[in-house]
Design a protein around this motif. Sequence first.
Motif, PDB file in Angstrom:
ATOM      1  N   GLY A 292      64.533   8.299 -17.784  1.00 43.77           N
ATOM      2  CA  GLY A 292      65.364   8.656 -16.655  1.00 43.77           C
ATOM      3  C   GLY A 292      64.596   8.809 -15.360  1.00 43.77           C
ATOM      4  N   THR A 310      70.195  13.774  -7.796  1.00 46.26           N
ATOM      5  CA  THR A 310      70.703  12.574  -8.451  1.00 46.26           C
ATOM      6  C   THR A 310      69.997  12.398  -9.779  1.00 46.26           C
ATOM      7  N   THR A 312      69.620   9.450 -13.063  1.00 45.25           N
ATOM      8  CA  THR A 312      69.892   8.146 -13.658  1.00 45.25           C
ATOM      9  C   THR A 312      69.205   8.070 -15.013  1.00 45.25           C
ATOM     10  N   GLU A 342      74.535   5.016 -21.069  1.00 42.11           N
ATOM     11  CA  GLU A 342      73.882   4.903 -19.759  1.00 42.11           C
ATOM     12  C   GLU A 342      74.596   5.835 -18.798  1.00 42.11           C
ATOM     13  N   ILE A 344      74.712   7.422 -14.588  1.00 43.18           N
ATOM     14  CA  ILE A 344      74.317   7.553 -13.181  1.00 43.18           C
ATOM     15  C   ILE A 344      75.229   8.615 -12.574  1.00 43.18           C
TER      16      ILE A 344
END
Length: 737
Positions: A292, A310, A312, A342, A344
């Motif tokens: 990540g 943030t 990811t 996955e 985000i």
Amino acid sequence: MKAIGKILGLAILGLLLIIVALGFALTHLFDPNDYKDEIRDLARSKAGLELDIRGDIGWSLFPWLGLELHDTTLASASTPQQPLADLRMLGLSVRVMPLLRREVQMSDITLNGLNLTLTRDENGTGNWEGIGQPPQQQDQTATEPATTTAETESKPGKASRPLQLDIDSLTVKDARVTYQDAQSGQHLSAEGIELTTGAIREGEPIPLKLNAFFGSNKPVMRARTELQGSLRFDNKLQRYQLEDLRLSGEASGEPLQGKTLNFSAQGQLLADLAADVAEWSSLKFTANQLRGLGELKASNLQDQPTLSGTLTIASFNLREFLDSLGQSLPDMADGSTLSKAELITRLNATTNSLSFDDLTLKLDDSTFTGQLGVSDFAKQALRVDLKGDRLDLDRYLPPPSKDAATQSRKSEVKASETAAIGSGTTPLPEKPTQQAWSEASVLPIATLRSLDTQVNLAIGSLTAMQLPLDNFNLKARTGGGLLTLQNLTGGLYNGRVDASGSLDVRPDIPQLTAQTRIARVPVERLLQSQGEQVTIKGLLNLDSDIRTQGNSQKAWVDNLNGKVGFVLDNGILVDANLEQQLCRAIATLNRKPLTSEPRSKDTPFRELKGNLTLRNGVASNPDLKASIPGLTVNGNGDLDLRVLGMDYRIGILIEGDKGAMPDEACQVNERYEGIEWPLRCRGPLELGAKACRFDNDALGKVAARLAGEKLSEKLEEKLGDKVSPDLKDAIKGLFKR
């Protein structure tokens, strides 16, 4: 002048020799070990420390003020019997002259064999409390020192020069820190601590390396860690940076079920205490297969800390990842699920909440966007607002299993069904008597009572319970033990489903209500999706308003009450040829044998409708009506949902062309006009119309009625007006009984 300079030089040299000689004399003639008792008393009276120096004290005076302590223990003066720390050796030295300028210039600091033990007793008192205060001041309030400090700071004068550090290096070897809480039984430890740094100077990067082993007993865990980076600090600005951070290690223990977690993290850390913020930029992290990236920022550190940033997470195999952590997944219908995940998102958190905003989550072949979070950890306040493209929920549910009662019922139905297929020549099936539902508890009542959720879910294509729903939308709320399904809508087989309902777990016995509307859904597709035999076809329209109570399938069915209205358009009664059965009944009255095969094994109908009144698991249907080409069907009966059985009495009226029967033996004449031909439908509900037979007892009454009418006609032909109307009616009545 030369003489004066020479004299000054000799004087300075003499002073230096005197200072060196004095330092030599002090360090060789003065032994601090002779003053251990005085040092111990001073530590106790001035700092609240119980100091025990069992080893030798080594020291130097000039140009370095050096000190070495060996085999020393520390404890709070209030709990001298509970050592706080002991160390094997501490060595440090400070340049004397820079101290006069408030500059601390030190050579290497070495700390060897430190053992720091922190404990809380049963009363919650820590063994470190009271350190730094003389015993006589420990019972005083903090107002006096605060006032003194305030007065000192308020005095006018030249601002003092800030202390400046200049240390060649810091080395900590074989250190150990433990924490024990007698109240909770919690035990934490950091062992084998090894710390090395480069030169420590304010404003300049300080390379450092830290190794340690961490452990806990609740749960039992062990972890090895290694940290490297470059530390930079500015005390005046209260700004601290850890640049090029690299953290790595591995963990194992009870939660991992014998498996090992390998982890790493890197990035740039910044703590600006003046601005009350902290940041972790260029974050990269791994945990076994998981990889990540992210950026994190914490604000309001001193008051109400908040975290934003943030996150990811690259595509990874979630099933394998959980297995590597020793976490076993429940059985699922599809063992290949969770093979791809996955994420985000934007992250926002407080000490009591966590939310993932602008979220994009990919799970297997599904993609979701929206928001997901917990608004209150204490209340478990879950908030979900997601939109997805597709989801086959059945893949993630447990494999279908049938209980013993269901299997037995299936066997019973299968035997009856085999006998019933055809044109109704076999005996009428018996009603089932075996309970069809499980008594096992279904709902986790305690969990449901504590839930606080708000769920808004929209999925383009959802498969659930083998039902393919298009444009699925769900809105639900839970709180205080009341679960409300505000709205559930979706397209189903080119039809539509709308539902709402509630589950109230506040009473001792849970209460359930449901309202459902189904429009133009092929009923055969519904039966096929549930693995049931297709006994009827057509477009189903249904409105229901039902209620029940309990916490098992059996309780729900036994307490089922409410109303259901249904209309089935353009359908077929599969494997049930009512026309052929009617033909056989007429042929029997005509006393003629059938000479042809049935034209079809099914019975088509234009409309089948009725209303059900549910009372404690039994549905009464007094107004069943079916419109079949050439026939009209009226019926009334019951559906016993407790055993999934039915018992109906049906009447069939012949309409239209009376000569359109499939066999000459059952041609209809005027005598059969207006007669309601009796049909009995009894047996397992799954058989549908295949459980229907003509009622022989009622058919005998029809035959008697026809015989009476025929006798009346013959009497009228022979006797004419000689027979009174009363006698004619009496003769007809004999055959109608």
